[in-house]
Design a protein around this motif. Structure first.
Motif, PDB file in Angstrom:
ATOM      1  N   MET A 107      -9.990   2.083  -2.302  1.00 52.77           N
ATOM      2  CA  MET A 107      -9.148   1.182  -3.069  1.00 52.77           C
ATOM      3  C   MET A 107      -9.552  -0.257  -2.806  1.00 52.77           C
ATOM      4  SD  MET A 107      -5.345   2.651  -3.056  1.00 52.77           S
ATOM      5  CE  MET A 107      -5.196   4.117  -2.060  1.00 52.77           C
ATOM      6  N   ASP A 108      -9.182  -1.116  -3.716  1.00 55.36           N
ATOM      7  CA  ASP A 108      -9.533  -2.524  -3.615  1.00 55.36           C
ATOM      8  C   ASP A 108      -8.372  -3.307  -3.004  1.00 55.36           C
ATOM      9  OD1 ASP A 108     -10.498  -5.050  -3.854  1.00 55.36           O
ATOM     10  OD2 ASP A 108     -10.688  -5.022  -6.027  1.00 55.36           O
ATOM     11  N   ASP A 109      -8.466  -3.607  -1.714  1.00 54.55           N
ATOM     12  CA  ASP A 109      -7.412  -4.359  -1.041  1.00 54.55           C
ATOM     13  C   ASP A 109      -7.603  -5.865  -1.167  1.00 54.55           C
ATOM     14  OD1 ASP A 109      -6.102  -2.081  -0.357  1.00 54.55           O
ATOM     15  OD2 ASP A 109      -6.889  -1.995   1.670  1.00 54.55           O
ATOM     16  N   ARG A 110      -8.490  -6.287  -2.060  1.00 55.77           N
ATOM     17  CA  ARG A 110      -8.667  -7.720  -2.302  1.00 55.77           C
ATOM     18  C   ARG A 110      -7.699  -8.217  -3.359  1.00 55.77           C
ATOM     19  NH1 ARG A 110     -14.679  -7.587  -3.751  1.00 55.77           N
ATOM     20  NH2 ARG A 110     -13.990  -5.528  -4.338  1.00 55.77           N
ATOM     21  N   THR A 111      -7.098  -7.315  -4.126  1.00 56.87           N
ATOM     22  CA  THR A 111      -6.114  -7.728  -5.120  1.00 56.87           C
ATOM     23  C   THR A 111      -4.743  -7.829  -4.454  1.00 56.87           C
ATOM     24  OG1 THR A 111      -5.492  -5.482  -5.773  1.00 56.87           O
ATOM     25  CG2 THR A 111      -7.380  -6.471  -6.922  1.00 56.87           C
ATOM     26  N   VAL A 112      -3.853  -8.587  -5.068  1.00 57.78           N
ATOM     27  CA  VAL A 112      -2.502  -8.708  -4.512  1.00 57.78           C
ATOM     28  C   VAL A 112      -1.821  -7.346  -4.497  1.00 57.78           C
ATOM     29  CG1 VAL A 112      -0.227  -9.740  -4.844  1.00 57.78           C
ATOM     30  CG2 VAL A 112      -2.269 -11.107  -5.220  1.00 57.78           C
ATOM     31  N   THR A 113      -1.970  -6.594  -5.562  1.00 58.06           N
ATOM     32  CA  THR A 113      -1.355  -5.263  -5.617  1.00 58.06           C
ATOM     33  C   THR A 113      -1.941  -4.352  -4.548  1.00 58.06           C
ATOM     34  OG1 THR A 113      -0.996  -5.525  -7.985  1.00 58.06           O
ATOM     35  CG2 THR A 113      -0.876  -3.287  -7.111  1.00 58.06           C
ATOM     36  N   GLY A 114      -3.241  -4.398  -4.372  1.00 61.12           N
ATOM     37  CA  GLY A 114      -3.887  -3.584  -3.346  1.00 61.12           C
ATOM     38  C   GLY A 114      -3.431  -3.955  -1.956  1.00 61.12           C
ATOM     39  N   ARG A 115      -3.273  -5.249  -1.710  1.00 65.25           N
ATOM     40  CA  ARG A 115      -2.817  -5.700  -0.393  1.00 65.25           C
ATOM     41  C   ARG A 115      -1.364  -5.307  -0.152  1.00 65.25           C
ATOM     42  NH1 ARG A 115      -5.661 -11.518   0.782  1.00 65.25           N
ATOM     43  NH2 ARG A 115      -7.767 -10.697   0.874  1.00 65.25           N
ATOM     44  N   ALA A 116      -0.527  -5.440  -1.159  1.00 66.49           N
ATOM     45  CA  ALA A 116       0.877  -5.035  -1.021  1.00 66.49           C
ATOM     46  C   ALA A 116       0.972  -3.534  -0.761  1.00 66.49           C
ATOM     47  CB  ALA A 116       1.671  -5.421  -2.261  1.00 66.49           C
ATOM     48  N   ALA A 117       0.191  -2.757  -1.478  1.00 65.27           N
ATOM     49  CA  ALA A 117       0.187  -1.305  -1.277  1.00 65.27           C
ATOM     50  C   ALA A 117      -0.315  -0.952   0.122  1.00 65.27           C
ATOM     51  CB  ALA A 117      -0.669  -0.624  -2.342  1.00 65.27           C
ATOM     52  N   ALA A 118      -1.326  -1.665   0.606  1.00 66.45           N
ATOM     53  CA  ALA A 118      -1.847  -1.409   1.951  1.00 66.45           C
ATOM     54  C   ALA A 118      -0.785  -1.693   3.002  1.00 66.45           C
ATOM     55  CB  ALA A 118      -3.090  -2.260   2.204  1.00 66.45           C
ATOM     56  N   ILE A 119      -0.011  -2.743   2.817  1.00 65.18           N
ATOM     57  CA  ILE A 119       1.065  -3.075   3.758  1.00 65.18           C
ATOM     58  C   ILE A 119       2.132  -1.989   3.739  1.00 65.18           C
ATOM     59  CG2 ILE A 119       2.971  -4.701   4.151  1.00 65.18           C
ATOM     60  CD1 ILE A 119       0.948  -6.926   3.276  1.00 65.18           C
ATOM     61  N   LEU A 120       2.554  -1.582   2.552  1.00 66.53           N
ATOM     62  CA  LEU A 120       3.564  -0.521   2.459  1.00 66.53           C
ATOM     63  C   LEU A 120       3.048   0.785   3.051  1.00 66.53           C
ATOM     64  CD1 LEU A 120       4.966  -1.243  -1.109  1.00 66.53           C
ATOM     65  CD2 LEU A 120       6.120  -1.637   1.083  1.00 66.53           C
ATOM     66  N   ASP A 121       1.805   1.131   2.778  1.00 65.94           N
ATOM     67  CA  ASP A 121       1.218   2.360   3.333  1.00 65.94           C
ATOM     68  C   ASP A 121       1.172   2.307   4.856  1.00 65.94           C
ATOM     69  OD1 ASP A 121       0.854   3.536   0.850  1.00 65.94           O
ATOM     70  OD2 ASP A 121      -1.265   2.967   0.707  1.00 65.94           O
ATOM     71  N   ALA A 122       0.813   1.170   5.411  1.00 62.25           N
ATOM     72  CA  ALA A 122       0.726   1.042   6.866  1.00 62.25           C
ATOM     73  C   ALA A 122       2.104   1.211   7.509  1.00 62.25           C
ATOM     74  CB  ALA A 122       0.126  -0.313   7.245  1.00 62.25           C
ATOM     75  N   VAL A 123       3.114   0.602   6.921  1.00 59.42           N
ATOM     76  CA  VAL A 123       4.469   0.721   7.461  1.00 59.42           C
ATOM     77  C   VAL A 123       4.979   2.151   7.301  1.00 59.42           C
ATOM     78  CG1 VAL A 123       6.856  -0.069   7.201  1.00 59.42           C
ATOM     79  CG2 VAL A 123       4.988  -1.717   7.134  1.00 59.42           C
ATOM     80  N   ALA A 124       4.631   2.781   6.208  1.00 58.38           N
ATOM     81  CA  ALA A 124       5.090   4.151   5.951  1.00 58.38           C
ATOM     82  C   ALA A 124       4.433   5.179   6.869  1.00 58.38           C
ATOM     83  CB  ALA A 124       4.817   4.523   4.496  1.00 58.38           C
ATOM     84  N   ALA A 125       3.301   4.823   7.447  1.00 56.65           N
ATOM     85  CA  ALA A 125       2.536   5.779   8.256  1.00 56.65           C
ATOM     86  C   ALA A 125       3.160   6.088   9.610  1.00 56.65           C
ATOM     87  CB  ALA A 125       1.111   5.265   8.447  1.00 56.65           C
ATOM     88  N   GLY A 126       4.105   5.301  10.055  1.00 56.55           N
ATOM     89  CA  GLY A 126       4.662   5.554  11.387  1.00 56.55           C
ATOM     90  C   GLY A 126       5.902   4.751  11.656  1.00 56.55           C
ATOM     91  N   ASP A 127       6.041   4.345  12.903  1.00 50.23           N
ATOM     92  CA  ASP A 127       7.198   3.579  13.335  1.00 50.23           C
ATOM     93  C   ASP A 127       7.146   2.162  12.774  1.00 50.23           C
ATOM     94  OD1 ASP A 127       8.140   5.718  14.879  1.00 50.23           O
ATOM     95  OD2 ASP A 127       6.915   5.113  16.593  1.00 50.23           O
ATOM     96  N   PRO A 128       8.294   1.462  12.768  1.00 50.28           N
ATOM     97  CA  PRO A 128       8.285   0.065  12.340  1.00 50.28           C
ATOM     98  C   PRO A 128       7.235  -0.734  13.112  1.00 50.28           C
ATOM     99  CG  PRO A 128      10.537   0.835  12.576  1.00 50.28           C
ATOM    100  CD  PRO A 128       9.646   1.919  13.117  1.00 50.28           C
ATOM    101  N   MET A 129       6.701  -1.777  12.476  1.00 47.49           N
ATOM    102  CA  MET A 129       5.585  -2.535  13.037  1.00 47.49           C
ATOM    103  C   MET A 129       5.888  -4.020  13.116  1.00 47.49           C
ATOM    104  SD  MET A 129       2.608  -0.806  10.696  1.00 47.49           S
ATOM    105  CE  MET A 129       1.220  -1.077  11.786  1.00 47.49           C
ATOM    106  N   THR A 130       5.342  -4.671  14.141  1.00 50.34           N
ATOM    107  CA  THR A 130       5.409  -6.123  14.220  1.00 50.34           C
ATOM    108  C   THR A 130       4.420  -6.708  13.215  1.00 50.34           C
ATOM    109  OG1 THR A 130       3.665  -6.311  15.872  1.00 50.34           O
ATOM    110  CG2 THR A 130       5.931  -6.029  16.692  1.00 50.34           C
ATOM    111  N   LEU A 131       4.520  -8.001  12.995  1.00 49.01           N
ATOM    112  CA  LEU A 131       3.581  -8.669  12.099  1.00 49.01           C
ATOM    113  C   LEU A 131       2.162  -8.531  12.634  1.00 49.01           C
ATOM    114  CD1 LEU A 131       3.058 -10.419   9.593  1.00 49.01           C
ATOM    115  CD2 LEU A 131       3.459 -12.425  11.052  1.00 49.01           C
ATOM    116  N   ALA A 132       1.981  -8.688  13.937  1.00 47.24           N
ATOM    117  CA  ALA A 132       0.646  -8.567  14.538  1.00 47.24           C
ATOM    118  C   ALA A 132       0.089  -7.154  14.361  1.00 47.24           C
ATOM    119  CB  ALA A 132       0.690  -8.940  16.015  1.00 47.24           C
ATOM    120  N   GLU A 133       0.917  -6.143  14.580  1.00 49.16           N
ATOM    121  CA  GLU A 133       0.471  -4.756  14.404  1.00 49.16           C
ATOM    122  C   GLU A 133       0.108  -4.491  12.953  1.00 49.16           C
ATOM    123  OE1 GLU A 133       3.204  -2.651  17.882  1.00 49.16           O
ATOM    124  OE2 GLU A 133       4.033  -2.924  15.870  1.00 49.16           O
TER     125      GLU A 133
END
Length: 75
Positions: free
Chosen positions: A1-27
């Motif tokens: 996927m293309d994480d250079r687009t705003v939509t791609g970046r937003a989806a990457a953030i949601l996917d990362a948070v969905a993958a496990g426990d809540p995350m800090t900004l640094a994580e």
């Protein structure tokens, strides 16, 4: 996927948070490989749309609007 687009970046953030426990900004920044100011800005926008939420300790978790959208999609 293309994480250079705003939509791609937003989806990457949601996917990362969905993958496990809540995350800090640094994580979250490390998980998605996007610059911290960009992650902060996109996370703030996702929070304003209730797609992302903050726990009492400041970690990010999925927001309630995702559940609402999922229910609509299942209908």
């Amino acid at each position: 996927m293309d994480d250079r687009t705003v939509t791609g970046r937003a989806a990457a953030i949601l996917d990362a948070v969905a993958a496990g426990d809540p995350m800090t900004l640094a994580e979250l920044t490390r998980a998605v490989g996007i610059p911290k100011p960009t992650v902060r800005r996109i996370a703030a926008d996702l929070m304003s749309r209730r797609l992302l939420a903050r726990c009492a300790d400041g970690r990010y978790r999925l927001g309630v609007h995702l559940l609402e959208l999922g229910v609509r999609a299942a209908e």
